[in-house]
Every structure is written in structure tokens, then in C-alpha cells.
Design an enzyme around this catalytic site. Structure first.
Site, PDB file in Angstrom:
ATOM      1  CE  LYS A 159      -4.113  -1.900   1.721  1.00 30.17           C
ATOM      2  NZ  LYS A 159      -5.540  -1.872   2.431  1.00 30.17           N
ATOM      3  CE  LYS A 206      -5.145  -8.755  -0.454  1.00 34.37           C
ATOM      4  NZ  LYS A 206      -6.245  -8.501   0.483  1.00 34.37           N
ATOM      5  CE  LYS A 235     -12.768  -4.410   1.802  1.00 34.84           C
ATOM      6  NZ  LYS A 235     -11.584  -3.933   2.524  1.00 34.84           N
TER       7      LYS A 235
HETATM    8  N1  AQP Z   1      -8.405 -12.054  -2.224  1.00 32.10           N
HETATM    9  C1  AQP Z   1      -8.792 -12.551  -1.052  1.00 32.10           C
HETATM   10  N2  AQP Z   1      -9.095 -13.862  -0.814  1.00 32.10           N
HETATM   11  C2  AQP Z   1      -9.278 -14.360   0.334  1.00 32.10           C
HETATM   12  N3  AQP Z   1      -9.352 -13.452   1.401  1.00 32.10           N
HETATM   13  C3  AQP Z   1      -9.589 -12.163   1.158  1.00 32.10           C
HETATM   14  N4  AQP Z   1      -9.360 -11.352   2.021  1.00 32.10           N
HETATM   15  C4  AQP Z   1      -9.148 -10.163   1.595  1.00 32.10           C
HETATM   16  N5  AQP Z   1      -8.788 -10.123   0.207  1.00 32.10           N
HETATM   17  C5  AQP Z   1      -9.122 -11.748  -0.002  1.00 32.10           C
HETATM   18  C6  AQP Z   1      -9.794 -11.234   3.427  1.00 32.10           C
HETATM   19  O1  AQP Z   1     -10.892 -10.500   3.628  1.00 32.10           O
HETATM   20  C7  AQP Z   1     -10.708  -9.804   4.911  1.00 32.10           C
HETATM   21  C8  AQP Z   1     -10.800  -8.405   4.595  1.00 32.10           C
HETATM   22  O2  AQP Z   1      -9.635  -7.746   5.114  1.00 32.10           O
HETATM   23  P1  AQP Z   1      -9.531  -6.113   5.045  1.00 32.10           P
HETATM   24  O3  AQP Z   1     -10.582  -5.497   4.406  1.00 32.10           O
HETATM   25  O4  AQP Z   1      -9.326  -5.653   6.501  1.00 32.10           O
HETATM   26  O5  AQP Z   1      -8.282  -5.836   4.385  1.00 32.10           O
HETATM   27  P2  AQP Z   1      -7.606  -6.561   3.189  1.00 32.10           P
HETATM   28  O6  AQP Z   1      -7.135  -7.956   3.456  1.00 32.10           O
HETATM   29  O7  AQP Z   1      -6.503  -5.274   2.731  1.00 32.10           O
HETATM   30  O8  AQP Z   1      -8.646  -6.666   2.021  1.00 32.10           O
HETATM   31  P3  AQP Z   1      -8.714  -5.992   0.642  1.00 32.10           P
HETATM   32  O9  AQP Z   1      -9.961  -6.811   0.072  1.00 32.10           O
HETATM   33  O10 AQP Z   1      -7.413  -6.184   0.043  1.00 32.10           O
HETATM   34  O11 AQP Z   1      -9.063  -4.459   0.824  1.00 32.10           O
HETATM   35  P4  AQP Z   1      -8.216  -3.112   0.864  1.00 32.10           P
HETATM   36  O12 AQP Z   1      -8.171  -3.263  -0.974  1.00 32.10           O
HETATM   37  O13 AQP Z   1      -9.001  -2.102   1.189  1.00 32.10           O
HETATM   38  O14 AQP Z   1      -7.070  -3.306   1.254  1.00 32.10           O
HETATM   39  C9  AQP Z   1      -9.599 -10.304   5.852  1.00 32.10           C
HETATM   40  O15 AQP Z   1      -9.737 -11.598   6.403  1.00 32.10           O
HETATM   41  C10 AQP Z   1      -8.665 -10.763   4.453  1.00 32.10           C
HETATM   42  O16 AQP Z   1      -7.793 -11.857   4.853  1.00 32.10           O
END
Ligand code: AQP
Length: 337
Positions: free
Chosen positions: A119, A202, A205
Site C-alpha cells: 500500500k 490477490k 477491494k
Molecule cells: N483475495 C482474497 N482472498 C481471500 N480472502 C481475502 N481477504 C481479502 N482479500 C482476500 C480477507 O478479507 C478480510 C478483509 O480484510 P480487510 O478489509 O481488512 O483488508 P484487506 O485484506 O486489505 O482486504 P482487501 O480486499 O485487499 O481490501 P483493501 O483493498 O481495502 O486493502 C480479511 O480477512 C482478508 O484476509
């Protein structure tokens, strides 16, 4: 205020950032597992809005995304009468304990976090300090509730390990019962849903290319289009192979959504093309998500009910969090009132 829940001694806790729209990855890697496990544990589920502002957010959008996250939990089957369901910023102890944990975290270990590296590389010259100290806030989220188990996708395992390190460090100074040390729970399927356009990354969002992420509230047409245009490879045979990450991701999605094994899925496509795999995967996703979307919209239509659920959850969470914070403050040597 207390929330009625089964008398289970083990605590499970998990959360999602209400940033942008929730993806199929968040659903399969996190929310769906919470629903499966909620009856066995004393559960805390929340939307981490304090974490969300580690990158710049539009206020109106953040507000809507936070309600939508809570509505999605409920629509997926989280039971607010058995679990404590809340929004992170409603419980001040999260920020208070995070400061303490910041003082027990080391620059070197925070610097090693993959999510920070990812990030911060997108933040340009001005990297918010919050992005760097994010894991200390996440550790506070977990440690406040004497959590035993944290169901997460594979990407968050590193943050749970850091939480354990910080907890053990403080326990060695202030006594072994200062914090409970949590374990991650990584589900066997759906733990790492990959980006549809770049299947070695992965699904996220906040992906730069929206076509790579399947959002839970995408229309069936959008979902079909995204799966159809997902990146595969120049081959044509459907096999479950690390060298074919795009095809493997589609098979994994079917595995996660149907409960079948990868070899059972592969057997369906002997003599067939990638197009068949894509069409079926899209159908399976749409039939899982269409009913969920209807329920999310119903919850979003009743803000009064959402507010009632959140008020009840915030009360129960604050009560437990205040106990832990007092224990920590006392041991540190802060004067109590
Ligand atoms: N691609 C993925 N596959 C499986 N699990 C996933 N998680 C996120 N992406 C995947 C799980 O969803 C939860 C959300 O975590 P978060 O919103 O705190 O942050 P993150 O991991 O950073 O999720 P994103 O989707 O990648 O969000 P942004 O883009 O906002 O940073 C966690 O349990 C994570 O493991």
C-alpha cells in the site's frame, strides 16, 4: 449492556475494512467462514472504519460503505443476537490500546509487513503514518477481546503473527495473563481468491483495475462479463496447475462455492475449453450472490434496525474492551480513577 450468546469460552473475532466495495475474496476468505463458525464461539465481528482512513476516504462513501459492510454481514447470516456486531470507531478502547501497542512495536517488524509495502508503494511520497502503524491497531482490535481465534484470508496471517509477538512481548514484561495470544484460522478453500486480470495477485477491494475484482453487489451481467474476460493463458486444457494461475483461480472458486474437490471440477472439463469453465464459474457465482444481494438491500433499507443492532453491539463490545484496557493500564502503572 450484554448480548445474549451461547456460553462458549473460546472467543473468535474478525473484521473487514469498509473501504470501497466488498469483494468475492472478502466473502469467501472471511465472512462466509465467520457464518460457519459463529455457533461454536463467542464472536465479535465489526467494520474497521479506523483502519479504512489509513488511505484517504470520501466521507459520504465511507459512511455508506460502513453500513453496507454491516448489512452484508447480516445478509450472509451473522446473527446479531448471538454475536457482538459493531463498528470499530464506536469503541474508543481500540484507539487507546493501539497507542500502548505502538509503544511496544518495533519499526523493523512493521516495516516488514507485506501489506504496508504494497500500500505504501501506491501512496507516492507522502505515506500516512497510519498505514505504517496499522498492525498495532489491528493487534489492539484482537487483544481487547481476549481473542483465541481470528478467521482471515491468507494475506492477513502475517498481521496475526505480529499480534502474537507484541502480546508475548508485553506478557513477558507485565505477566503471562496480560493478553491472550490469538491463533489465525485460514479456511482450506477460498483463502486466497486471485485478481481476475492478474491472477498472481490477490483480489482486492481497492484494485487499480476494477475488472480484476468481483464485487458482491455487481449485477449478474457485470459478474458474467468479468469472469468471461478473466485472464487465463495460451493453452486450452483445463488442469489444476500453479503454472496456470488464471484457470486455477476459476477452479478454486468453484471448489470454494460448491464444496467439490479440484479434481472433481477438472474432470467436468475433459475435452472442453476454457470458455466452458468460465461460463459455469460465472453461473455458480451468480446463483450464490443474487439472493445475498437482495438481503443486503433489504437491510440497507431499514437504517433504524441497523442503528439498533449497532448500538447494542457497541455497548457489549465497549464493556469487554474497557475491562481489558483497565487491566493493561493498571499493569503499566497508569493511575486509575
Ligand atoms: N483475495 C482474497 N482472498 C481471500 N480472502 C481475502 N481477504 C481479502 N482479500 C482476500 C480477507 O478479507 C478480510 C478483509 O480484510 P480487510 O478489509 O481488512 O483488508 P484487506 O485484506 O486489505 O482486504 P482487501 O480486499 O485487499 O481490501 P483493501 O483493498 O481495502 O486493502 C480479511 O480477512 C482478508 O484476509
Amino acid at each position: 449492556m450484554t448480548v445474549e450468546r451461547p456460553d462458549h469460552s473460546q472467543v473468535m473475532l474478525s473484521a473487514i475494512q469498509p473501504t470501497n466495495r466488498i469483494t468475492l475474496g472478502n466473502y469467501l476468505g472471511a465472512i462466509r467462514n465467520w457464518v460457519k463458525l459463529q455457533a461454536q464461539y463467542q464472536c465479535y465481528f465489526f467494520a474497521v472504519d479506523l483502519h479504512a482512513i489509513t488511505v484517504r476516504q470520501d466521507p459520504k462513501q465511507l459512511l455508506e460503505d460502513t453500513y453496507t459492510a454491516i448489512a452484508t454481514y447480516l445478509a450472509s447470516g451473522i446473527n446479531p443476537d448471538e454475536c457482538v456486531l459493531f463498528v470499530q470507531s464506536h469503541v474508543a478502547a481500540h484507539s487507546q490500546l493501539a497507542w500502548v501497542l505502538n509503544c511496544f512495536s518495533y519499526m523493523g517488524e512493521l516495516n516488514r509487513m507485506t501489506q504496508y509495502k504494497d500500500k505504501s508503494s501506491k501512496s507516492g511520497k507522502n505515506i500516512p503514518v497510519g498505514l505504517f502503524t496499522y498492525p498495532a491497531l489491528m493487534a489492539a482490535d484482537i487483544l481487547l477481546y481476549d481473542t483465541n481465534l481470528v478467521p482471515v484470508g491468507a494475506d492477513q496471517k502475517q498481521h496475526i503473527e505480529l499480534t502474537r509477538d507484541i502480546a508475548l512481548r508485553m506478557n513477558s514484561v507485565y505477566g503471562d495473563d496480560t493478553f491472550v495470544t490469538p491463533e489465525p484460522f485460514i479456511a482450506p478453500s477460498g483463502a486466497r481468491v486471485m485478481d481476475l486480470q492478474n491472477p498472481t495477485k490477490k483480489m482486492s477491494k481497492s484494485a487499480e483495475n476494477e475488472k480484476g475484482s468481483l464485487f458482491l453487489m455487481d449485477s449478474p451481467k457485470q459478474m458474467q462479463k468479468k469472469i468471461k474476460s478473466s485472464v487465463t493463458d495460451s493453452g486450452s486444457e483445463v488442469t489444476y496447475d500453479d503454472n496456470k494461475p488464471g484457470v486455477k483461480n476459476l477452479i478454486d472458486l468453484q471448489v470454494a462455492l460448491t464444496g467439490r474437490t479440484a479434481s472433481e471440477v477438472v474432470a467436468d472439463y475433459q475435452g472442453k475449453m476454457y470458455g466452458h469453465l468460465k461460463a459455469d464459474t460465472a453461473d455458480i457465482i451468480v446463483s450464490e450472490l443474487e439472493p445475498l444481494q437482495k438481503k443486503v438491500l433489504q437491510y440497507l433499507d431499514d437504517r433504524g434496525e441497523l442503528q439498533r443492532i449497532l448500538t447494542k453491539g457497541a455497548g457489549a463490545a465497549a464493556e469487554k474492551a474497557a475491562e481489558t484496557l483497565k487491566r493493561v493500564y493498571d499493569r503499566i502503572g497508569f493511575v486509575g480513577l
